[in-house]
Motif scaffolding. Structure first.
Motif, PDB file in Angstrom:
ATOM      1  N   ARG A 156     -35.215  37.177  -1.298  1.00 19.75           N
ATOM      2  CA  ARG A 156     -36.206  36.260  -0.880  1.00 19.75           C
ATOM      3  C   ARG A 156     -35.647  35.974   0.497  1.00 19.75           C
ATOM      4  N   GLU A 157     -34.522  35.644   0.566  1.00 18.99           N
ATOM      5  CA  GLU A 157     -33.829  35.204   2.028  1.00 18.99           C
ATOM      6  C   GLU A 157     -33.989  36.449   2.921  1.00 18.99           C
ATOM      7  N   LEU A 174     -37.380  37.291   4.284  1.00 20.82           N
ATOM      8  CA  LEU A 174     -37.810  36.196   5.189  1.00 20.82           C
ATOM      9  C   LEU A 174     -37.257  36.543   6.459  1.00 20.82           C
ATOM     10  N   GLN A 175     -35.962  36.765   6.437  1.00 22.73           N
ATOM     11  CA  GLN A 175     -35.227  37.207   7.784  1.00 22.73           C
ATOM     12  C   GLN A 175     -35.761  38.315   8.608  1.00 22.73           C
ATOM     13  N   ALA A 227     -38.899  39.594   8.163  1.00 26.34           N
ATOM     14  CA  ALA A 227     -40.029  39.324   8.738  1.00 26.34           C
ATOM     15  C   ALA A 227     -40.030  38.461   9.958  1.00 26.34           C
ATOM     16  N   ALA A 228     -38.952  37.542  10.131  1.00 23.69           N
ATOM     17  CA  ALA A 228     -38.776  36.722  11.310  1.00 23.69           C
ATOM     18  C   ALA A 228     -38.183  37.705  12.555  1.00 23.69           C
ATOM     19  N   THR A 265     -45.586  37.929   4.628  1.00 23.45           N
ATOM     20  CA  THR A 265     -44.685  37.959   3.551  1.00 23.45           C
ATOM     21  C   THR A 265     -45.087  37.934   2.143  1.00 23.45           C
ATOM     22  N   VAL A 287     -42.928  37.396  -1.453  1.00 22.37           N
ATOM     23  CA  VAL A 287     -41.751  37.229  -1.850  1.00 22.37           C
ATOM     24  C   VAL A 287     -41.749  36.353  -3.419  1.00 22.37           C
ATOM     25  N   MET A 309     -42.829  31.850  -4.009  1.00 19.49           N
ATOM     26  CA  MET A 309     -43.827  31.202  -3.093  1.00 19.49           C
ATOM     27  C   MET A 309     -45.172  31.210  -3.938  1.00 19.49           C
ATOM     28  N   GLU A 339     -50.569  33.987  -0.684  1.00 15.16           N
ATOM     29  CA  GLU A 339     -50.024  35.402  -0.314  1.00 15.16           C
ATOM     30  C   GLU A 339     -51.195  36.367  -0.480  1.00 15.16           C
ATOM     31  N   GLN A 379     -37.595  28.436  -4.108  1.00 13.55           N
ATOM     32  CA  GLN A 379     -37.783  29.054  -2.720  1.00 13.55           C
ATOM     33  C   GLN A 379     -38.084  27.962  -1.686  1.00 13.55           C
ATOM     34  N   ASN A 409     -35.186  27.794   1.186  1.00 17.14           N
ATOM     35  CA  ASN A 409     -35.187  27.837   2.663  1.00 17.14           C
ATOM     36  C   ASN A 409     -34.637  26.737   3.634  1.00 17.14           C
TER      37      ASN A 409
END
Length: 626
Positions: A54-55, A58-59, A61-62, A77, A79, A82, A87, A250, A254
């Motif tokens: 997941r991390e 998200l990274q 996506a950023a 995203t 994952v 969430m 989503e 999650q 985060n």
């Protein structure tokens, strides 16, 4: 890393921290834009990026949001952990790029929320990790939903056999790009292996954090319970720390990472869930509080530091019982580590003084509004008072270092000749000679059932040593004397003085020859060995010799009495005990000639146990099938 080969499929292996996210973002741009300046109205996704955790998703996506921000890209995203309904609504409104984990992406495909019919690019980031985590079936299912004319970009730290098979099946004439020099380790990471005593690992982590003072630190443990315990201990010691493990939601994960990124926390204690793909700013130190299970895990843990050209340090805390395991890991990874003990309180204080003298507070320009206050302080205080105030202020929030003991080098492996097989360390059965040992005394003897079966583990636990550092053990009625390798004697003595609950251990002289006389019923045998493995008599370990007294001295019976007790006497008609009368002699086949049953019972009658009737009824003992 430079990646750019038109519309070809790519199979890329690259070191962690080398910029893979930006690389596949740039590689996919030509296909996504298709000659246009923007991506246009969002609908079915044009690009799908799959990440193992997941991390990392998200990274990614950023990073893609930053990279495609000017092009008006809409990134969604998907994952685990969430809200899947939120989503699904985001996918329904349309997205240019979808980033997710394999399990959640498969769920959205099954529910009809994710449509890959328009996908032009599929990216598999950290593909080797996804296969190791058991996502092969999910990955194959997702790839089969995308059009055959798509581009498939596969990024992995290593191109193992499973990765090659996956690439051959789902890629078309892929271009192989290998940016990793297998003969060279990561040059931006300095490896250090520190010897620790098993019950001082927590203190060793504290001292490592205090010694290096890195802005951000990752401390890796093997289990969730270890993460929770160590993080709570660091909080109690005064470290701003957070935890990261698979059992957390999650949102909590985060928040923990965000606290580390914005400086509210300095230390993150994590399981291997944080070993892949995470890019944390100013992460200068990685601590392996518990050794990784294999070479790949060690390299990925350590790869969280030394990224993007920055230098980093990876510290392995090695209990003496895991020395061989650590040597094998380092050898397999091709890494040369500097071995030492954990930082001591004195070394940390020296470092503190150096950091205080070079503190940024002395180079900062004061504000103009503070000029009058500064002048007043200078006029009312002496330079010594001002310096003492600065020192106290800077040291106020520094956690106190722990008092540690270096367990010593231990058995070292012999130098390896060229072409010779790797041997991490010498055999633990290579016993010590008398000139390599120091004697100690313990107030536990045969009167308290002294036995090496439990004495050896207790000695190792009290003194922080291994069985290989123990020589002879000799037990007496009131005490036990044993040998410790001279190289570990001082450290053993200090730890034994601190741990007096189980036994009182003090230095001792070698036992006199008469003290151990008669320790074995047969006496010292030629070529015999004591427990320590050296020549000499074998100790009794608490057993009195046959015919001996409580002091271990042999007392022989008169020869006539010995012979009388040992003499063989055949049974006569009157038996060897006249007071009991003669015991009838019964030949072996006598039962075959007797009628069935006893005590007048009819022939053929049986008891419950299947025996002839007349006795007490019984039941057969059930057979065990262990």
């Amino acid at each position: 890393m430079e990646v750019g080969h038109g519309d070809a499929d790519l199979l890329v292996s690259a070191q962690t921290g080398s910029g893979k996210t930006v690389a596949f973002g740039l590689a996919a741009a030509h296909t996504l834009f298709d000659g246009q300046e923007t991506l246009g109205q969002a609908g079915a996704p044009l690009m799908l990026a799959i990440a193992p955790t997941r991390e990392l998703a998200l990274q990614v996506a950023a990073e893609l949001t930053w990279l495609y921000g000017e092009a008006g890209a809409k990134i969604t995203t998907c994952v685990g952990g969430m809200d899947s309904r939120r989503e699904a609504r985001a996918l329904q409104y349309g997205a240019h790029i979808v980033v997710g984990t394999p399990g959640r992406l498969k769920d959205h495909i099954d529910r009809g929320a994710l449509d890959l019919s328009q996908a032009r690019v599929i990216v598999l980031d950290e593909a080797d990790e996804m296969l190791d985590m058991g996502f092969r079936d999910d990955l194959e299912y997702i790839l089969e939903q995308a059009p055959e004319e798509r581009r498939t970009l596969l990024f992995s730290a290593t191109i193992a056999r499973d990765i090659a098979v996956l690439a051959k099946r789902y890629q078309r004439d892929a271009i192989r790009i290998d940016t990793v020099d297998r003969s060279q380790p990561h040059n931006d990471i300095e490896y250090r292996a520190m010897r620790v005593i098993p019950n001082q690992i927590e203190g060793a982590v504290v001292n490592v954090l205090r010694y290096f003072e890195a802005p951000s630190v990752l401390v890796f443990c093997s289990t969730r319970a270890s993460v929770n315990n160590l993080q709570a201990a660091l909080l109690e010691r005064g470290f701003a720390s957070v935890a990261l493990s698979g059992e957390m939601g999650q949102r909590e994960r985060n928040e923990a990472l965000q606290a580390l990124r914005d400086g509210r926390a300095r230390v993150c204690v994590a399981t291997d869930v944080a070993a892949r793909g995470l890019d944390l700013p100013d992460l200068g130190l990685v601590v392996h509080a518990e050794l990784p299970i294999n070479k790949a895990t060690m390299l990925h843990r350590s790869g969280r530091t030394g990224r993007a050209g920055k230098k980093g340090i990876s510290v392995l805390l090695v209990p003496h019982s895991r020395r061989r395991k650590a040597e094998m890991l380092l050898h397999a990874a091709g890494v040369e580590a500097v071995w030492s003990g954990a930082p001591t309180s004195e070394e940390i204080l020296v470092k503190d003084e150096q950091r205080l003298l070079a503190a940024p507070i002395f180079t900062q320009e004061p504000a103009a509004s503070d000029a009058d206050l500064i002048a007043q302080m200078v006029s009312e205080r002496t330079p010594e008072q001002l310096a003492a105030a600065v020192v106290n202020m800077l040291r106020k929030n520094l956690p106190t270092p722990a008092n540690l003991t270096d367990p010593g080098e231990g058995p070292q492996r012999k130098p390896r000749r060229e072409g010779e097989a790797y041997e991490p360390s010498s055999s633990p059965f290579d016993r010590l000679s008398s000139d390599e040992c120091t004697w100690f005394r313990m107030d536990i003897g045969r009167n308290r059932n002294a036995d090496p079966k439990w004495l050896i583990p207790m000695i190792c636990r009290i003194g922080g040593i291994t069985k290989a550092q123990i020589g002879s053990i000799k037990t007496f009625p009131e005490e036990t004397r044993f040998e410790i390798a001279t190289s570990h004697a001082e450290a053993f003595k200090k730890l034994a003085a601190m741990n007096t609950q189980e036994a009182n251990i003090t230095s001792s002289e070698a036992p006199a020859a008469g003290m151990f006389k008669g320790g074995h019923r047969n006496g010292p045998r030629e070529g015999g060995r004591d427990f320590g493995g050296r020549e000499g008599g074998r100790p009794s370990f608490g057993r009195k010799p046959f015919g001996g007294n409580d002091r271990g001295e042999r007392t022989e019976r008169p020869r006539g009495e010995w012979q009388e007790r040992s003499e063989f006497k055949p049974r006569t008609e009157g038996g060897d005990r006249p007071d009991r009368g003669a015991k009838p002699f019964r030949p072996r086949g006598d039962f075959d000639n007797k009628p069935s049953g006893f005590k007048g019972k009819p022939a053929g009658a049986k008891s419950f146990a299947g025996k002839p009737a007349g006795g007490k009824p019984g039941f057969k003992k059930p057979r065990r099938f262990d």
